[in-house]
Motif scaffolding. Structure first.
Motif, PDB file in Angstrom:
ATOM      1  N   GLY A 163       0.778  -1.231   0.000  1.00 51.44           N
ATOM      2  CA  GLY A 163       0.000   0.000   0.000  1.00 51.44           C
ATOM      3  C   GLY A 163       0.810   1.281   0.000  1.00 51.44           C
ATOM      4  N   PHE A 164       2.100   1.183  -0.288  1.00 55.95           N
ATOM      5  CA  PHE A 164       2.964   2.353  -0.263  1.00 55.95           C
ATOM      6  C   PHE A 164       3.859   2.318  -1.490  1.00 55.95           C
ATOM      7  CE2 PHE A 164       7.059   4.268   0.943  1.00 55.95           C
ATOM      8  CZ  PHE A 164       6.625   5.530   1.322  1.00 55.95           C
ATOM      9  N   ARG A 165       4.069   3.444  -2.139  1.00 58.29           N
ATOM     10  CA  ARG A 165       4.987   3.514  -3.279  1.00 58.29           C
ATOM     11  C   ARG A 165       6.365   3.895  -2.756  1.00 58.29           C
ATOM     12  NH1 ARG A 165       2.855   2.442  -8.065  1.00 58.29           N
ATOM     13  NH2 ARG A 165       4.809   3.017  -9.037  1.00 58.29           N
ATOM     14  N   HIS A 166       7.323   3.024  -3.014  1.00 55.62           N
ATOM     15  CA  HIS A 166       8.692   3.223  -2.532  1.00 55.62           C
ATOM     16  C   HIS A 166       9.541   3.924  -3.590  1.00 55.62           C
ATOM     17  CE1 HIS A 166       8.637   0.443   1.014  1.00 55.62           C
ATOM     18  NE2 HIS A 166       7.554   0.032   0.383  1.00 55.62           N
ATOM     19  N   ASP A 167      10.386   4.822  -3.133  1.00 51.70           N
ATOM     20  CA  ASP A 167      11.458   5.326  -3.981  1.00 51.70           C
ATOM     21  C   ASP A 167      12.525   4.235  -4.015  1.00 51.70           C
ATOM     22  OD1 ASP A 167      10.094   7.733  -4.103  1.00 51.70           O
ATOM     23  OD2 ASP A 167      11.465   8.799  -2.767  1.00 51.70           O
ATOM     24  N   LYS A 168      13.122   4.042  -5.171  1.00 51.99           N
ATOM     25  CA  LYS A 168      14.115   2.973  -5.326  1.00 51.99           C
ATOM     26  C   LYS A 168      15.480   3.588  -5.597  1.00 51.99           C
ATOM     27  CE  LYS A 168      13.893  -1.244  -7.714  1.00 51.99           C
ATOM     28  NZ  LYS A 168      13.576  -1.980  -8.927  1.00 51.99           N
ATOM     29  N   GLU A 169      16.449   3.243  -4.750  1.00 50.94           N
ATOM     30  CA  GLU A 169      17.826   3.652  -4.993  1.00 50.94           C
ATOM     31  C   GLU A 169      18.480   2.636  -5.925  1.00 50.94           C
ATOM     32  OE1 GLU A 169      18.873   5.876  -0.799  1.00 50.94           O
ATOM     33  OE2 GLU A 169      19.563   3.818  -1.073  1.00 50.94           O
ATOM     34  N   VAL A 170      19.287   3.134  -6.843  1.00 55.54           N
ATOM     35  CA  VAL A 170      20.039   2.291  -7.754  1.00 55.54           C
ATOM     36  C   VAL A 170      21.518   2.489  -7.421  1.00 55.54           C
ATOM     37  CG1 VAL A 170      20.602   1.778 -10.159  1.00 55.54           C
ATOM     38  CG2 VAL A 170      18.299   2.579  -9.550  1.00 55.54           C
ATOM     39  N   TRP A 171      22.154   1.403  -6.995  1.00 55.02           N
ATOM     40  CA  TRP A 171      23.571   1.392  -6.660  1.00 55.02           C
ATOM     41  C   TRP A 171      24.295   0.522  -7.673  1.00 55.02           C
ATOM     42  CZ3 TRP A 171      25.503   3.853  -2.245  1.00 55.02           C
ATOM     43  CH2 TRP A 171      24.544   4.351  -1.362  1.00 55.02           C
ATOM     44  N   SER A 172      25.579   0.778  -7.885  1.00 54.79           N
ATOM     45  CA  SER A 172      26.340  -0.090  -8.787  1.00 54.79           C
ATOM     46  C   SER A 172      27.814  -0.109  -8.410  1.00 54.79           C
ATOM     47  CB  SER A 172      26.189   0.366 -10.239  1.00 54.79           C
ATOM     48  OG  SER A 172      26.836   1.612 -10.441  1.00 54.79           O
ATOM     49  N   LEU A 173      28.450  -1.147  -8.919  1.00 55.44           N
ATOM     50  CA  LEU A 173      29.890  -1.329  -8.784  1.00 55.44           C
ATOM     51  C   LEU A 173      30.364  -1.855 -10.132  1.00 55.44           C
ATOM     52  CD1 LEU A 173      32.263  -1.319  -6.718  1.00 55.44           C
ATOM     53  CD2 LEU A 173      31.684  -3.705  -6.255  1.00 55.44           C
ATOM     54  N   LEU A 174      31.449  -1.291 -10.640  1.00 53.51           N
ATOM     55  CA  LEU A 174      31.982  -1.694 -11.933  1.00 53.51           C
ATOM     56  C   LEU A 174      33.231  -2.543 -11.738  1.00 53.51           C
ATOM     57  CD1 LEU A 174      31.639   1.726 -13.801  1.00 53.51           C
ATOM     58  CD2 LEU A 174      29.975  -0.149 -13.650  1.00 53.51           C
ATOM     59  N   ALA A 175      33.475  -3.431 -12.673  1.00 54.18           N
ATOM     60  CA  ALA A 175      34.617  -4.347 -12.569  1.00 54.18           C
ATOM     61  C   ALA A 175      35.931  -3.620 -12.282  1.00 54.18           C
ATOM     62  CB  ALA A 175      34.714  -5.211 -13.827  1.00 54.18           C
ATOM     63  N   PRO A 176      36.233  -2.498 -12.941  1.00 49.71           N
ATOM     64  CA  PRO A 176      37.513  -1.837 -12.658  1.00 49.71           C
ATOM     65  C   PRO A 176      37.623  -1.321 -11.214  1.00 49.71           C
ATOM     66  CG  PRO A 176      36.596  -1.018 -14.712  1.00 49.71           C
ATOM     67  CD  PRO A 176      35.543  -1.882 -14.069  1.00 49.71           C
ATOM     68  N   GLU A 177      36.512  -1.239 -10.517  1.00 54.80           N
ATOM     69  CA  GLU A 177      36.519  -0.737  -9.141  1.00 54.80           C
ATOM     70  C   GLU A 177      36.705  -1.858  -8.123  1.00 54.80           C
ATOM     71  OE1 GLU A 177      33.334   2.838 -10.188  1.00 54.80           O
ATOM     72  OE2 GLU A 177      32.610   0.962  -9.304  1.00 54.80           O
ATOM     73  N   TRP A 178      36.689  -3.109  -8.576  1.00 57.02           N
ATOM     74  CA  TRP A 178      36.748  -4.245  -7.653  1.00 57.02           C
ATOM     75  C   TRP A 178      38.167  -4.811  -7.589  1.00 57.02           C
ATOM     76  CZ3 TRP A 178      33.866  -5.805  -3.887  1.00 57.02           C
ATOM     77  CH2 TRP A 178      34.002  -7.093  -3.361  1.00 57.02           C
ATOM     78  N   PRO A 179      38.750  -4.893  -6.393  1.00 59.36           N
ATOM     79  CA  PRO A 179      40.100  -5.468  -6.272  1.00 59.36           C
ATOM     80  C   PRO A 179      40.121  -6.907  -6.791  1.00 59.36           C
ATOM     81  CG  PRO A 179      39.384  -4.483  -4.189  1.00 59.36           C
ATOM     82  CD  PRO A 179      38.199  -4.483  -5.125  1.00 59.36           C
ATOM     83  N   GLY A 180      41.167  -7.248  -7.484  1.00 57.00           N
ATOM     84  CA  GLY A 180      41.312  -8.615  -7.979  1.00 57.00           C
ATOM     85  C   GLY A 180      40.874  -8.808  -9.409  1.00 57.00           C
ATOM     86  N   THR A 181      40.240  -7.797 -10.001  1.00 58.72           N
ATOM     87  CA  THR A 181      39.885  -7.921 -11.407  1.00 58.72           C
ATOM     88  C   THR A 181      41.057  -7.417 -12.249  1.00 58.72           C
ATOM     89  OG1 THR A 181      38.822  -5.744 -11.485  1.00 58.72           O
ATOM     90  CG2 THR A 181      37.412  -7.643 -11.005  1.00 58.72           C
ATOM     91  N   ALA A 182      41.155  -7.887 -13.458  1.00 58.76           N
ATOM     92  CA  ALA A 182      42.256  -7.493 -14.347  1.00 58.76           C
ATOM     93  C   ALA A 182      42.262  -5.988 -14.570  1.00 58.76           C
ATOM     94  CB  ALA A 182      42.154  -8.237 -15.676  1.00 58.76           C
ATOM     95  N   ALA A 183      41.078  -5.379 -14.572  1.00 55.53           N
ATOM     96  CA  ALA A 183      40.961  -3.947 -14.849  1.00 55.53           C
ATOM     97  C   ALA A 183      41.281  -3.085 -13.630  1.00 55.53           C
ATOM     98  CB  ALA A 183      39.565  -3.621 -15.364  1.00 55.53           C
ATOM     99  N   ALA A 184      41.248  -3.674 -12.438  1.00 52.91           N
ATOM    100  CA  ALA A 184      41.412  -2.858 -11.217  1.00 52.91           C
ATOM    101  C   ALA A 184      42.821  -2.354 -11.053  1.00 52.91           C
ATOM    102  CB  ALA A 184      41.000  -3.683 -10.004  1.00 52.91           C
TER     103      ALA A 184
END
Length: 184
Positions: A163-184
Motif C-alpha cells: 500500500g505504499f509507493r517506494h522510492d528505489k535507490e540504484v547502486w552499482s559497482l563496476l569491474a575496474p573498481e573491484w580489487p582482484g579484477t584485471a581492470a582494477a
C-alpha cells in the motif's frame, strides 16, 4: 556439498527446491522483517509457493540468468543472497539479499555479497553489479556502501508494496573498481 564459509559458524550454500520446507520455516520467521522490502517474501506462504519460489531460481540457474543461495548459521537457514538477474550478454547482474533477525549483526550478508560480487567479476567476467533498494531500507543501503558501491540515483515512487509507493535507490559497482579484477 558446496559451501563457502562466511564465519566460524556460518556458510553460504545453494538453496534448492528440495529445501522448500526449511525455506518456508525460515520465511515465516523472516517475513515480518523482509516483507516491507521484498515483495516475493509474501508469496512464499505455504509449501507449494515456497517450492515454486525455489524452483523459479533453479530454472534461472539452469538458464544462467539468476541464482539463489542460503546463509546457514549454526545449522539454521537465517538469510540469503541472490543474483536477481544475471545477463552475460550485457555483462550486468543484480544482487539482492534478505535475512531474519537471527542473521543480522554478524556480517554474514556483507560477506555473502562480497562473495557474489567477486564471482561475478573474477570468474564470470561481468562488468556491472547492481543493487536496488527502497530509500526507507537503511540496512540495505549500508550493505551497498560497505561493499563499495556508488549511488547512481533514485527512482521516485518506483514500486508499490504493501500500500505504499517506494522510492528505489540504484547502486552499482563496476569491474575496474573491484580489487582482484584485471581492470582494477
Amino acid at each position: 556439498m558446496y559451501a563457502v564459509p562466511l564465519a566460524e559458524d556460518a556458510a553460504l550454500r545453494p538453496l534448492e527446491p528440495w529445501q522448500a520446507e526449511e525455506f518456508l520455516a525460515h520465511m515465516d520467521r523472516a517475513r515480518p522483517h523482509t516483507d516491507p522490502w521484498i515483495p516475493w517474501a509474501s508469496r512464499s506462504t505455504d509449501l507449494d509457493s515456497a517450492r515454486a519460489t525455489l524452483q523459479d531460481y533453479a530454472d534461472k540457474q539452469a538458464a544462467d540468468t539468476g541464482r539463489l543461495y542460503g546463509i546457514w548459521r549454526a545449522g539454521t537457514l537465517v538469510g540469503g543472497v541472490m543474483f536477481v538477474h544475471f545477463d552475460t550478454r550485457l555483462g550486468n547482474c543484480e544482487i539482492g539479499v534478505w535475512t531474519e533477525p537471527a542473521g543480522e549483526g554478524h556480517g554474514l550478508i556483507t560477506a555473502a555479497v562480497r562473495h557474489l560480487i567477486d564471482y561475478a567479476f573474477t570468474e564470470r567476467g561481468m562488468h556491472r553489479v547492481e543493487w536496488f533498494s527502497s530509500t526507507r531500507n537503511a540496512r540495505s543501503r549500508a550493505v551497498a556502501q560497505r561493499v563499495g558501491m556508488q549511488l547512481d540515483g533514485t527512482l521516485r515512487e518506483y514500486f508499490p508494496n504493501r500500500g505504499f509507493r517506494h522510492d528505489k535507490e540504484v547502486w552499482s559497482l563496476l569491474a575496474p573498481e573491484w580489487p582482484g579484477t584485471a581492470a582494477a
